[in-house]
Motif scaffolding. Structure first.
Motif, PDB file in Angstrom:
ATOM      1  N   PHE A 184       0.848  -1.201   0.000  1.00  0.00           N
ATOM      2  CA  PHE A 184       0.000   0.000   0.000  1.00  0.00           C
ATOM      3  C   PHE A 184       0.878   1.244   0.000  1.00  0.00           C
ATOM      4  N   LEU A 199       5.438 -10.018   3.478  1.00  0.00           N
ATOM      5  CA  LEU A 199       5.562  -8.598   3.110  1.00  0.00           C
ATOM      6  C   LEU A 199       6.042  -7.770   4.293  1.00  0.00           C
ATOM      7  N   PHE A 200       7.013  -6.895   4.036  1.00  0.00           N
ATOM      8  CA  PHE A 200       7.451  -5.914   5.036  1.00  0.00           C
ATOM      9  C   PHE A 200       7.365  -4.543   4.380  1.00  0.00           C
ATOM     10  N   PHE A 201       6.621  -3.648   5.004  1.00  0.00           N
ATOM     11  CA  PHE A 201       6.480  -2.297   4.460  1.00  0.00           C
ATOM     12  C   PHE A 201       7.531  -1.384   5.076  1.00  0.00           C
ATOM     13  N   ASP A 204      12.054  -0.075   7.905  1.00  0.00           N
ATOM     14  CA  ASP A 204      12.297  -0.134   9.351  1.00  0.00           C
ATOM     15  C   ASP A 204      11.828  -1.430  10.011  1.00  0.00           C
ATOM     16  N   ARG A 205      11.854  -2.534   9.256  1.00  0.00           N
ATOM     17  CA  ARG A 205      11.502  -3.818   9.877  1.00  0.00           C
ATOM     18  C   ARG A 205      12.627  -4.818   9.635  1.00  0.00           C
TER      19      ARG A 205
ATOM     20  N   LYS B  64      -5.856  -2.043   2.986  1.00  0.00           N
ATOM     21  CA  LYS B  64      -4.614  -2.804   2.816  1.00  0.00           C
ATOM     22  C   LYS B  64      -3.635  -2.518   3.953  1.00  0.00           C
ATOM     23  N   TYR B  68      -2.156  -5.200   6.727  1.00  0.00           N
ATOM     24  CA  TYR B  68      -0.729  -5.311   7.007  1.00  0.00           C
ATOM     25  C   TYR B  68      -0.441  -5.086   8.479  1.00  0.00           C
ATOM     26  N   ARG B  75       3.898  -9.905  14.383  1.00  0.00           N
ATOM     27  CA  ARG B  75       5.317 -10.202  14.235  1.00  0.00           C
ATOM     28  C   ARG B  75       6.153  -9.414  15.243  1.00  0.00           C
ATOM     29  N   ASP B 204       9.425   1.958  16.720  1.00  0.00           N
ATOM     30  CA  ASP B 204      10.400   1.392  15.784  1.00  0.00           C
ATOM     31  C   ASP B 204      11.531   2.339  15.402  1.00  0.00           C
ATOM     32  N   ARG B 205      11.888   3.234  16.312  1.00  0.00           N
ATOM     33  CA  ARG B 205      13.041   4.098  16.026  1.00  0.00           C
ATOM     34  C   ARG B 205      14.048   3.982  17.172  1.00  0.00           C
TER      35      ARG B 205
END
Lengths: 279, 279
Positions: A184, A199-201, A204-205, B64, B68, B75, B204-205
């Protein structure tokens, strides 16, 4: 899709050069591919199409989010040592002008001269997201191709190809493939592990991506431990020593405080940076 | 705002228990606070107010992106070993019912019994984001307070406080403070370093946050290196050994494949997990 090349896990990165987070993801995966024992496949696609199809909007449409994003991009770029600079006229360069012609050119490169796909993509990012230069005009695209080492006559031929249905359709198909995986926005990173597409958007993963790759049954313990046993400089990086001297001053600019960034980041920086430009 | 406590860097986390990424950020910072030599300040605020004021929308409004996000939360939770589970009726529990009464209760705890702020917040997350239980009714809030060790009479008193202007205004003020720092969602983490407030959105930073903290002039080299020299279990974690046995089966559930998670994550998991519940 099966892993290509025996013990290597196939990882695809769907990207568009208009997207700064795509550049970060692209550079970081280029650095990790030797260590993670992955087959990294570049999938140039069109972000505008993905946003339209999913009803998503650029993060900057919420003003506070846009303000934050500018800071975040700068911090991430500095941390990952990618020479990214925000264009002065962000809306004009990124939102209005867009990247359709550039992504069609990259698609033509992918279809006929795939060995130039990585450097041509990087040189287009260097234009729009580092030196605040145009990427929509034919001469801009040809200049990037030249920087990437593509012979001039060949670049002209690829530029002519961008108006053919073959190239236009291929870019559409790749964009549709990204959508099929659930994308997306961009970058969209897809790791193929044990018959499943993960899928990783975003960029930062990386910790989750590394964990999924480590669970791939096609990864032999040997491949994994060999990937992790890197030296400085990495032997897989041809020409590192020869190019080191001419990059010294670029490094100085990127790391003005002279702060240490850790050995791993040091060598990846030196391996991946585009060549120093003339006087 | 100056750093509290000499050589420790002040880090604030603005959070709402309706937000799963807030829970991840909260637990991870609880784990890192000993190692990073930070004064971690919990700032309960109201996510609904932040979304309204900034014109932001929940990520799940783009279908979408919503799909996700569900995968991403699972995860991330598994990776960071937080026992988070998506509620069956996500829209009903998270979007419609919301968290206003819960956040007012947490605010009352913050104002009068701050030593219970961390466990009460965690127990409310355990209800909505782990066991799929209500957090809007008085009995739900009292049950969470009981799990956190708050005496029953005191919890009743704090519940009565939630309808006073003092508590309502305090929650509004904290929310406004988050907005002032540039927040447009949660968690919003603010590190105060060398007289400047650095906002980090999301959980996530951590790499950027760690880097900013390390640049704080108020951090003595001693404090920083002491923070990094942890043992297993960390000596700062009182009661770790005593509680270890009763947690064995919780760990089994969280780590069903019996995969190794690394020493640091192992001990942080054991330090931070809420106590095992009755038979």
């Amino acid at each position: 899709m099966a892993a290509a090349g025996g013990s290597k896990t196939l990882v695809e990165i769907f990207y568009d050069v208009v997207s700064p987070y795509s550049w970060l993801g692209f550079e970081v995966l280029c650095r990790y591919r030797h260590n993670w024992s992955i087959e990294l496949r570049f999938r140039p696609a069109f972000l505008g199409g993905i946003m339209k199809e999913t009803g998503n909007q650029p993060p900057a449409m919420v003003p506070k989010r846009g303000e934050y994003m500018m800071k975040d991009i700068k911090r991430m770029a500095k941390y990952y040592q990618v020479p990214l600079q925000i264009p002065k006229d962000f809306v004009g360069s990124v939102i209005r002008k867009g990247s359709l012609s550039a992504m069609r050119f990259i698609t033509a490169v992918d279809m006929t001269q795939p060995q130039f796909l990585e450097p041509v993509s990087r040189e287009l990012w260097m234009r729009i997201w580092s030196r605040d230069e145009d990427i929509t005009q034919p001469e801009s695209i040809l200049a990037a191709a030249g920087e990437a080492g593509l012979p001039s006559a060949l670049a002209q031929k690829l530029l002519a190809m961008t108006s053919t249905p073959e190239v236009k359709n291929r870019l559409k198909e790749t964009t549709e493939e990204a959508l099929k995986y659930g994308a997306f926005g961009m970058p969209a990173v897809v790791a193929h592990v044990n018959g499943e597409a993960h899928l990783f958007f975003g960029s930062d993963r990386l910790e989750l991506l590394g964990k999924v790759i480590a669970q791939d049954a096609t990864q032999t313990p040997q491949a994994w431990s060999e990937g992790q046993r890197f030296t400085f400089p990495h032997p897989a990086t041809a020409g590192y020593r020869e190019r080191k001297a001419e990059r010294e001053d670029t490094e100085g600019k990127l790391n003005p405080q002279g702060q240490g960034w850790g050995t791993y980041q040091e060598w990846t920086l030196k391996c991946c940076l585009p060549k120093k430009r003339g006087p």
